[in-house]
Design a protein around this motif. Sequence first.
Motif, PDB file in Angstrom:
ATOM      1  N   LEU A   1       1.687   9.071  -6.135  1.00  0.00           N
ATOM      2  CA  LEU A   1       2.075  10.453  -5.862  1.00  0.00           C
ATOM      3  C   LEU A   1       3.113  10.937  -6.868  1.00  0.00           C
TER       4      LEU A   1
ATOM      5  N   LEU B   1       7.967   8.455   0.901  1.00  0.00           N
ATOM      6  CA  LEU B   1       6.664   9.062   0.629  1.00  0.00           C
ATOM      7  C   LEU B   1       6.665  10.527   1.079  1.00  0.00           C
TER       8      LEU B   1
ATOM      9  N   GLY C   1       0.812  -1.213   0.000  1.00  0.00           N
ATOM     10  CA  GLY C   1       0.000   0.000   0.000  1.00  0.00           C
ATOM     11  C   GLY C   1       0.841   1.257   0.000  1.00  0.00           C
ATOM     12  N   LEU C   2       1.894   1.275   0.822  1.00  0.00           N
ATOM     13  CA  LEU C   2       2.789   2.429   0.864  1.00  0.00           C
ATOM     14  C   LEU C   2       3.510   2.597  -0.474  1.00  0.00           C
TER      15      LEU C   2
ATOM     16  N   SER D   1       2.465   1.599  -3.422  1.00  0.00           N
ATOM     17  CA  SER D   1       1.479   2.053  -4.402  1.00  0.00           C
ATOM     18  C   SER D   1       1.188   3.538  -4.238  1.00  0.00           C
ATOM     19  N   ALA D   2       1.040   3.982  -3.002  1.00  0.00           N
ATOM     20  CA  ALA D   2       0.777   5.398  -2.734  1.00  0.00           C
ATOM     21  C   ALA D   2       1.945   6.255  -3.207  1.00  0.00           C
TER      22      ALA D   2
END
Length: 89
Positions: free
Chosen positions: A36, A65, A28-29, A31-32
């Motif tokens: 972004l 991120l 998930g991280l 993918s985020a």
Amino acid sequence: MAVDLSFFQSQTAQKLRQEGREEGRAEGLASALLLLLQHRGVEVTEGDRERIESCDDFKVLDLWLTRAIAATSMAEVFAAGGETSGTAD
């Protein structure tokens, strides 16, 4: 007829569920982060993508991120400092 469900309460089953949650969180991280970067117009090479997707260190992914919020290049995202050795490769 009774069904033995004790496996689902075993330490093995609990460990498998925890590993699945951690893997899902890392995915998930990653993918985020990739989303972004895409929306910000930062060029991501296939090597960069592989590095991000293969990283399973939450602290490193969180750091990347956070950097990606203002970064204009992958060099800024992957800048040295704040990472633990060997976990980001």
